[in-house]
Write a protein that holds these residues in place. Structure first.
Motif, short mmCIF file in Angstrom:
data_model
loop_
_atom_site.label_atom_id
_atom_site.label_comp_id
_atom_site.label_asym_id
_atom_site.label_seq_id
_atom_site.Cartn_x
_atom_site.Cartn_y
_atom_site.Cartn_z
N HIS A 224 -36.26 6.90 15.62
CA HIS A 224 -36.39 6.15 14.37
C HIS A 224 -36.20 7.09 13.18
CE1 HIS A 224 -37.90 2.78 16.72
NE2 HIS A 224 -38.78 3.60 17.28
N GLY A 226 -35.85 6.93 8.55
CA GLY A 226 -35.92 6.13 7.35
C GLY A 226 -36.69 6.85 6.25
N GLU A 229 -42.28 4.78 2.81
CA GLU A 229 -42.64 3.90 1.70
C GLU A 229 -44.12 3.93 1.37
OE1 GLU A 229 -41.30 -0.06 2.56
OE2 GLU A 229 -39.45 0.25 1.43
N ARG A 237 -45.68 3.42 6.77
CA ARG A 237 -44.57 2.47 6.81
C ARG A 237 -43.30 3.16 6.32
NH1 ARG A 237 -48.43 -1.85 3.74
NH2 ARG A 237 -50.09 -1.72 5.29
N VAL A 238 -42.22 2.97 7.11
CA VAL A 238 -40.95 3.63 6.86
C VAL A 238 -39.87 2.56 6.75
CG1 VAL A 238 -39.22 5.22 7.79
CG2 VAL A 238 -41.67 5.73 8.06
N ARG A 239 -39.04 2.65 5.72
CA ARG A 239 -37.92 1.74 5.55
C ARG A 239 -36.69 2.35 6.22
NH1 ARG A 239 -38.17 -3.37 4.53
NH2 ARG A 239 -39.75 -2.88 2.94
N SER A 240 -36.20 1.71 7.28
CA SER A 240 -35.10 2.27 8.05
C SER A 240 -33.78 2.07 7.32
CB SER A 240 -35.03 1.61 9.43
OG SER A 240 -34.55 0.28 9.31
N GLU A 244 -34.93 -2.79 7.79
CA GLU A 244 -36.22 -3.27 8.26
C GLU A 244 -37.30 -2.21 8.05
OE1 GLU A 244 -34.37 -1.31 11.90
OE2 GLU A 244 -33.73 -2.48 10.15
N GLN A 245 -38.55 -2.66 8.02
CA GLN A 245 -39.68 -1.75 7.85
C GLN A 245 -40.25 -1.40 9.22
OE1 GLN A 245 -43.74 -2.84 6.24
NE2 GLN A 245 -42.97 -1.71 4.47
N VAL A 247 -43.39 0.35 11.19
CA VAL A 247 -44.79 0.69 10.99
C VAL A 247 -45.23 1.63 12.11
CG1 VAL A 247 -47.15 -0.18 10.72
CG2 VAL A 247 -45.22 -1.51 9.84
#
Length: 380
Positions: A224, A226, A229, A237-240, A244-245, A247
């Motif tokens: 993964h 991103g 955020e 929480r990471v925005r790819s 999509e987010q 978690v």
């Protein structure tokens, strides 16, 4: 005549009661309540103006803390303080009437609850102001301060409201020592039951203190990747790149290898290309110099090396290494595109063709029969 009228009024107020308390006592209580509330209100307005002027002129954080206290004061808290002092002076609880005692206890209890809640609100304001000054004093970056603020604030507020709750219970005569002992035993059981959640909570503290990444960093962990955020008490929480987010539990991030590309000072780039086997040796010797000139003509790059690396299955392979003096990925791709186009033009001017996978077949005549042999290489 006037004296008799006041005397009759005093007798009436003392003889008549409301909720077991004489109307005279009620009148004194309300008079003290209104007078004290107005006095406190005036004092607070004057203090707010003076403290704001001092805060604007001085760099001492003490004035900022005072402004936080005044700004976070509820009007109802002023009334509660006035009511608490007024009922103490009137002493409703000194009456022999149980109803009057109950009224006095009720006024006192409600006033204390409001005052304790006000103390909690003051504490919240002081915590926020203290964190702001603390992160500034520690030279935290804006993203690092945002990362640490939420986690540290959560634990500070949990401790603050825990103390406020204990004070409220203590003011109502609740025995605190047995309660704390029971909470200690129960806390052990809860800790075993919620060890995963508690592990994530403590991992959030590790993220804040060790700062392996911050809000706004581009990270890769496992499969993964991103932009970070939000870093919370339990999850991050990471925005790819796909939008999509994702978690992550904080414990997963602490226990895994995280590649933080935001911390990259420069990017090392390695790429290769191959030319045909029929390329003359003197041309092969010139190619690394052509590559050097191509890369050194660009800004924001540092050339490292270019070599004729090996004999490939179907090409003569070159390997090139250079550095992009910026972590920005789009800038890296723009530079790589410029290098590729420039190399194609230079190879064309040298009469060099890039290789591609191919197979050559050679047919030999031996003792009256044909023999076919294969050779993997560049077609000619």
């Amino acid at each position: 005549m006037m004296t008799q009228t006041w005397e009759q009024m005093r007798i009436v107020l003392n003889d008549r009661t409301l909720l077991g308390i004489s109307l005279g006592s009620w009148a004194v209580f309300l008079g003290l309540l209104v007078g004290l509330a107005l006095l406190f209100r005036i004092l607070m307005a004057v203090a707010k103006v003076r403290s704001r002027r001092l805060a604007d002129r001085s760099e001492l954080p003490l004035h900022d803390y005072l402004c936080q206290i005044l700004d976070h004061t509820w009007p109802i808290s002023i009334v509660a303080l006035a009511a608490y002092l007024a009922q103490t002076l009137v002493d409703f609880r000194g009456s022999i009437d149980p109803t009057a005692v109950a009224v006095g206890d009720t006024i006192r209890a409600l006033s204390l609850i409001v005052l304790f809640l006000q103390a909690g609100r003051w504490g919240m304001g002081l915590i926020d102001e203290g964190l702001t000054h603390g992160f500034r004093f520690a030279n935290f970056s804006e993203s690092a301060a945002r990362t640490a603020h939420g986690v540290v604030r959560f634990f500070a507020l949990a401790g603050l409201w825990g103390i406020i709750l204990i004070l409220i219970l203590g003011s109502f005569g609740v025995e605190i020592t047995p309660l704390l002992a029971g909470l200690g035993v129960g806390g052990i059981a809860v800790a075993f039951a919620l060890q995963q959640i508690l592990g994530d909570i403590f991992c959030s503290v590790a993220i804040v203190l060790d700062k392996p990444f911050e809000v706004g960093d581009f990270i890769i962990t496992g499969d993964h990747m991103g932009v970070v955020e939000f870093i919370g008490v339990k999850t991050t929480r990471v925005r790819s790149l796909g939008g999509e987010q994702i978690v992550f539990p904080n414990s997963d991030l602490i226990g895994s290898r995280v590649r933080n590309y935001k911390r990259m000072a420069e990017r090392r780039v390695t790429f290769g290309f191959g030319v045909r086997y029929d390329t003359p040796a003197d041309i092969l010797q010139r190619i690394p110099e052509e590559v050097r000139e191509t890369i050194e003509s660009l800004d924001q790059v540092r050339f490292d090396r270019a070599h004729f690396a090996k004999f490939g299955d179907s090409s003569l392979d070159f390997e090139v290494v250079y550095y992009v003096l910026s972590p920005d990925y789009n800038q890296y791709m723009d530079l790589q595109q410029s290098i590729n186009l420039s190399l194609m033009r230079r190879m064309e001017s040298l009469g060099v063709e890039f290789a591609f996978p191919s197979r050559s077949l050679y047919v030999e005549q031996s003792a009256g029969r044909s023999q076919v042999s294969g050779f993997t290489g560049t077609s000619s």
